[in-house]
Design a protein around this motif. Sequence first.
Motif, PDB file in Angstrom:
ATOM      1  N   PHE A 195     -36.317 -15.484  27.586  1.00  0.00           N
ATOM      2  CA  PHE A 195     -34.914 -15.127  27.345  1.00  0.00           C
ATOM      3  C   PHE A 195     -34.064 -16.373  27.114  1.00  0.00           C
ATOM      4  CE2 PHE A 195     -30.637 -14.392  29.150  1.00  0.00           C
ATOM      5  CZ  PHE A 195     -30.185 -13.494  28.217  1.00  0.00           C
ATOM      6  N   THR A 249     -29.718   1.985  26.929  1.00  0.00           N
ATOM      7  CA  THR A 249     -30.473   0.747  26.729  1.00  0.00           C
ATOM      8  C   THR A 249     -31.685   0.995  25.826  1.00  0.00           C
ATOM      9  OG1 THR A 249     -31.646   1.173  28.812  1.00  0.00           O
ATOM     10  CG2 THR A 249     -29.730  -0.284  28.898  1.00  0.00           C
ATOM     11  N   LYS A 254     -33.009  -0.510  21.620  1.00  0.00           N
ATOM     12  CA  LYS A 254     -34.307  -1.139  21.337  1.00  0.00           C
ATOM     13  C   LYS A 254     -35.201  -0.289  20.457  1.00  0.00           C
ATOM     14  CE  LYS A 254     -35.142  -1.407  25.706  1.00  0.00           C
ATOM     15  NZ  LYS A 254     -35.867  -1.663  26.972  1.00  0.00           N
ATOM     16  N   ALA A 298     -31.299 -10.574  18.692  1.00  0.00           N
ATOM     17  CA  ALA A 298     -31.897 -10.170  19.969  1.00  0.00           C
ATOM     18  C   ALA A 298     -30.921 -10.376  21.123  1.00  0.00           C
ATOM     19  CB  ALA A 298     -33.181 -10.958  20.217  1.00  0.00           C
ATOM     20  N   ILE A 299     -30.178 -11.470  21.089  1.00  0.00           N
ATOM     21  CA  ILE A 299     -29.194 -11.732  22.141  1.00  0.00           C
ATOM     22  C   ILE A 299     -28.078 -10.702  22.097  1.00  0.00           C
ATOM     23  CG2 ILE A 299     -27.440 -13.382  22.912  1.00  0.00           C
ATOM     24  CD1 ILE A 299     -29.366 -15.597  22.003  1.00  0.00           C
ATOM     25  N   VAL A 305     -29.275  -7.661  23.887  1.00  0.00           N
ATOM     26  CA  VAL A 305     -29.254  -7.826  25.346  1.00  0.00           C
ATOM     27  C   VAL A 305     -27.823  -7.697  25.881  1.00  0.00           C
ATOM     28  CG1 VAL A 305     -29.678  -9.430  27.243  1.00  0.00           C
ATOM     29  CG2 VAL A 305     -31.330  -9.242  25.379  1.00  0.00           C
ATOM     30  N   GLY A 337     -26.659  -4.178  25.711  1.00  0.00           N
ATOM     31  CA  GLY A 337     -27.328  -3.376  26.731  1.00  0.00           C
ATOM     32  C   GLY A 337     -26.677  -3.531  28.088  1.00  0.00           C
ATOM     33  N   ILE A 338     -26.322  -4.770  28.442  1.00  0.00           N
ATOM     34  CA  ILE A 338     -25.680  -5.018  29.734  1.00  0.00           C
ATOM     35  C   ILE A 338     -24.293  -4.389  29.778  1.00  0.00           C
ATOM     36  CG2 ILE A 338     -24.768  -6.825  31.251  1.00  0.00           C
ATOM     37  CD1 ILE A 338     -27.018  -8.641  30.214  1.00  0.00           C
TER      38      ILE A 338
END
Length: 297
Positions: free
Chosen positions: A33, A228, A232, A274-275, A278, A281-282
């Motif tokens: 990560f 989430t 993806k 990708a970041i 993430v 998602g958070i």
Amino acid sequence: MNNQPNIYKNKKPVFFFLFPAFLFLALYLFYPFFKNIINSFQIIKDLGAPAKGWNDPIYKNYAKLFTDKNMAIAMKNTLIMIVVTLLGQVGIALILSLMVDNIKRGAKFFRIVYFFPIVVSATALGLLFNLIFLYDKGMLNQFLGMFGVTELTDWKDSAHAMVTMMVPVMWQYVGFYFIILLTGLNNISDELYESASIDGATAWQRVRYISLPLLHNVICTCSVLAVTGALKVFDLPWTMLPNGMPMGETWLTGTYMYYWAFQGKDIDYSCTVAIVIVVLGILLSKVVNMIFKEKDY
């Protein structure tokens, strides 16, 4: 008085047994990560190749996100996918679980039938639904032809592509949330339903005032998993509509990230996407938790 020594006072064995798990997480979760964050600021054109220096300016990839039309399409489609997931997957799973929980015979049969799609690989499902949605000789067009619809429909054109992609994604994971919700219903005491029945409560009232309130925390968990998971989603949409077909209109954040990593040959930009996944998602999981707010009963 219990004079036996407290075996939990010595914490050293606990750390000894937890260390392998922490090591595994550090190597395969935390390190990739943080390495991904660093890669998003560097110049990396081939997968596995060393960086050729830092971007100029260093925030080049993040600035590109705001001008990339395909990224905007991917974000919009992903948000639609989240709504479809919450309403289609969790919503339908909730209805199915309530129905199965209230039947006397055949409950085991329906559990197997509804859970079965999650067992099949997404690639196989993508190929299956490709056959269903084929323009010529596809099962859906043949079925419509049985009812006199002679004009063939291209289910992968601009007007239908999003629906064609989202229907199998929604169908695949209904069984997953169905099992979780049905397990939550099984944990509710039968005495509550019996007391409500004695007091004259109807089936709908028992669902409204007993089942749904006591399932609140389970629904919250399913909603977080659905949100989430929607960020993806990759394998099934990529099998059915690779490269955002048609004309880049069906990009999702997952498929768009994969494209830049393996076809676009721009690894640093793929890391940036990708970041974003993430971070989204958070943030979205926090929003869902704030909306539902787990309760103690």
